[in-house]
Write a protein that holds these residues in place. Structure first.
Motif, PDB file in Angstrom:
ATOM      1  N   LEU A  94       0.807  -1.220   0.000  1.00 29.38           N
ATOM      2  CA  LEU A  94       0.000   0.000   0.000  1.00 29.38           C
ATOM      3  C   LEU A  94       0.842   1.272   0.000  1.00 29.38           C
ATOM      4  O   LEU A  94       0.319   2.362  -0.211  1.00 29.38           O
ATOM      5  N   VAL A  95       2.142   1.144   0.215  1.00 26.74           N
ATOM      6  CA  VAL A  95       3.031   2.308   0.166  1.00 26.74           C
ATOM      7  C   VAL A  95       3.448   2.625  -1.277  1.00 26.74           C
ATOM      8  O   VAL A  95       3.768   3.773  -1.602  1.00 26.74           O
ATOM      9  N   VAL A  96       3.408   1.624  -2.137  1.00 21.66           N
ATOM     10  CA  VAL A  96       3.895   1.802  -3.511  1.00 21.66           C
ATOM     11  C   VAL A  96       3.119   2.877  -4.271  1.00 21.66           C
ATOM     12  O   VAL A  96       3.722   3.679  -4.999  1.00 21.66           O
ATOM     13  N   PRO A  97       1.774   2.950  -4.163  1.00 21.74           N
ATOM     14  CA  PRO A  97       1.075   4.032  -4.867  1.00 21.74           C
ATOM     15  C   PRO A  97       1.571   5.425  -4.487  1.00 21.74           C
ATOM     16  O   PRO A  97       1.564   6.335  -5.324  1.00 21.74           O
ATOM     17  N   LEU A  98       2.003   5.618  -3.232  1.00 22.82           N
ATOM     18  CA  LEU A  98       2.560   6.914  -2.840  1.00 22.82           C
ATOM     19  C   LEU A  98       3.848   7.202  -3.607  1.00 22.82           C
ATOM     20  O   LEU A  98       4.077   8.341  -4.047  1.00 22.82           O
ATOM     21  N   GLY A  99       4.680   6.181  -3.794  1.00 22.84           N
ATOM     22  CA  GLY A  99       5.888   6.362  -4.596  1.00 22.84           C
ATOM     23  C   GLY A  99       5.557   6.748  -6.021  1.00 22.84           C
ATOM     24  O   GLY A  99       6.192   7.626  -6.613  1.00 22.84           O
ATOM     25  N   ALA A 100       4.521   6.088  -6.591  1.00 18.83           N
ATOM     26  CA  ALA A 100       4.106   6.419  -7.956  1.00 18.83           C
ATOM     27  C   ALA A 100       3.586   7.847  -8.041  1.00 18.83           C
ATOM     28  O   ALA A 100       3.911   8.598  -8.968  1.00 18.83           O
ATOM     29  N   ALA A 101       2.769   8.245  -7.065  1.00 16.37           N
ATOM     30  CA  ALA A 101       2.243   9.613  -7.044  1.00 16.37           C
ATOM     31  C   ALA A 101       3.368  10.628  -6.905  1.00 16.37           C
ATOM     32  O   ALA A 101       3.312  11.732  -7.481  1.00 16.37           O
ATOM     33  N   SER A 102       4.410  10.267  -6.183  1.00 16.30           N
ATOM     34  CA  SER A 102       5.552  11.173  -6.025  1.00 16.30           C
ATOM     35  C   SER A 102       6.282  11.374  -7.346  1.00 16.30           C
ATOM     36  O   SER A 102       6.782  12.473  -7.627  1.00 16.30           O
ATOM     37  N   VAL A 103       6.350  10.325  -8.164  1.00 15.24           N
ATOM     38  CA  VAL A 103       6.941  10.454  -9.496  1.00 15.24           C
ATOM     39  C   VAL A 103       6.155  11.473 -10.318  1.00 15.24           C
ATOM     40  O   VAL A 103       6.731  12.329 -11.008  1.00 15.24           O
ATOM     41  N   VAL A 104       4.822  11.394 -10.241  1.00 17.02           N
ATOM     42  CA  VAL A 104       3.970  12.343 -10.963  1.00 17.02           C
ATOM     43  C   VAL A 104       4.221  13.771 -10.479  1.00 17.02           C
ATOM     44  O   VAL A 104       4.327  14.709 -11.274  1.00 17.02           O
TER      45      VAL A 104
END
Length: 421
Positions: free
Chosen positions: A378-388
């Motif tokens: 569940l932490v991975v989507p935050l990493g993806a959003a940070s890339v955006v």
């Protein structure tokens, strides 16, 4: 141009949008469909993740080449060849998984599935941008462009939610090979119809067949590369979110409900994506990117702390508000920054980035869920959003201080022509 120029709907004809919508469904079903099929047929989640990643790799390697071919030769012949190749590859995938052939054969076919995937969404954007530039009166272009980009992104959102949902329904009700076989049938029928639609030729005919194409080196401009990086982040978000939601629901004994919960996110996303057309011109594209990426980051930061399905659904509604407008903004920037004659190439680069991100994040998030548990996934989507978000910050620096004059950009496309139809 006459003040009585047709609307975009009249320019495309009434059948265009339904055909283009259904024709893009197989693209959204490929990654999840291959994952489901391989896990069921080869009894290995890790190998299933690797196979879906190969689909993304194939799309990354050949998607932009299909766009470049469409810019050079027109969409119709490219899509007809790709549609036949994709149908064959999907059929082969449904067979090879249950065959005695080694895993290398499965991976090879998975790569071909991605490589041959018809790039319907990017091709559709390319066609519509050209129709707006060549068939609509100048006074109507900017507003129609905004509305069109909003619709196209909402359509992508819809199919990337419906696609995995259909995979779940067909796989559960029939057999794990059914989603892949269904995607093959839809590809054969609707991609062919999209290729043969009159809009595939209309702008090329309007220019008398003349094609002007910018040098390939212009595709490496930083202002365009940052858009590709940003939309790759959105693809990472899609893949990580669906996979982490599957782990979340599996912990509660309802893994098959992940697709329905995921669909909740699409409500806010689609509504706000369509609403982008109502934003004032003063709300610049670079500001929109940062604003809605901020919503995405804030929402995903809360995700690991949610414990109930109800709370998760409420949070997904909020997160969806950030997804749709971000995609609309990125595709709008991609269209406006496309070098002359490279419209289809740029759009397929953006579309390929989404599926590469989706496939990569699905594989990585699945591995994390297996080894470290749902909390880590569940932490991975935050990493993806940070890339955006980071890409949005870079885009802010690279964008001009004054808002982009979209009408002027579309006027330039009218004068010089774009070859992607």
């Amino acid at each position: 141009m006459s003040a009585h120029s047709p609307s975009l709907l009249r320019a495309t004809g009434p059948t265009y949008f339904p055909i283009a919508l259904v024709a893009r469904l197989p693209y959204a079903m490929m990654v999840v469909g291959v994952l489901t099929l391989v896990v069921a047929g080869r009894d290995s989640l890790a190998f299933g993740g690797l196979s879906s990643a190969m689909v993304g790799l194939g799309a990354a390697c050949f998607g932009p080449l299909l766009g470049a071919a469409a810019d050079r030769f027109g969409q119709r012949p490219v899509l007809l060849v790709a549609g036949i190749a994709s149908t064959t590859a999907l059929g082969a995938m449904a067979w090879v998984v249950y065959s005695p052939l080694p895993g290398a054969a499965v991976l090879a076919v998975a790569f071909v599935v991605g490589a041959s995937a018809p790039q319907i969404a990017p091709m559709s954007r390319s066609r519509l941008v050209q129709l707006i530039a060549s068939r609509l009166a100048p006074a109507r272009r900017e507003r129609t462009f905004d509305t069109t980009m909003a619709y196209e992104s909402a359509a992508d959102e819809m199919v990337f939610i419906i696609g995995p949902f259909l995979v779940g329904i067909l796989g559960t009700a029939l057999d794990p090979w059914a989603p892949v076989a269904g995607a093959a049938v839809v590809t054969l029928v609707f991609v062919t119809a999209f290729a043969l639609h009159p809009t595939a030729q209309v702008t090329r005919a309007a220019r008398g067949g003349e094609v002007e194409i910018a040098r390939a080196a212009e595709l490496a401009r930083p202002a365009l590369l940052v858009v590709i990086a940003g939309i790759l982040g959105v693809g990472l978000f899609f893949g990580s979110m669906l996979t982490s939601l599957t782990a979340f629901m599996d912990d509660r004994g309802n893994a098959e409900g992940a697709g329905l919960v995921y669909g909740v996110m699409g409500i806010g996303s689609a509504v706000f994506a369509l609403g982008v057309a109502l934003f004032p011109a003063a709300f610049s594209l670079r500001a929109r990117w940062l604003t809605f990426a901020g919503v995405l980051v804030a929402g995903t930061a809360v995700l690991p702390f949610v414990e109930s399905v109800t709370g998760l659904c409420v949070l997904l509604l909020v997160i969806g508000i950030g997804v749709g407008p971000t995609m609309v903004t990125q595709y709008s920037l991609g269209a406006l920054r496309s070098p002359v004659g490279r419209s289809a190439t740029v759009m397929t680069m953006l579309g390929s980035a989404v599926i590469v991100g989706q496939a990569t994040a699905s594989a990585v998030t699945g591995q994390l869920a297996d080894r470290l548990g749902t909390g880590a996934a569940l932490v991975v989507p935050l990493g993806a959003a940070s890339v955006v978000m980071v890409a949005g910050l870079v885009n802010w620096v690279l964008s001009p201080v004054a808002p982009a004059l979209r009408g002027a950009a579309l006027e330039e496309q009218t004068l010089v022509g774009v070859a992607g139809a």
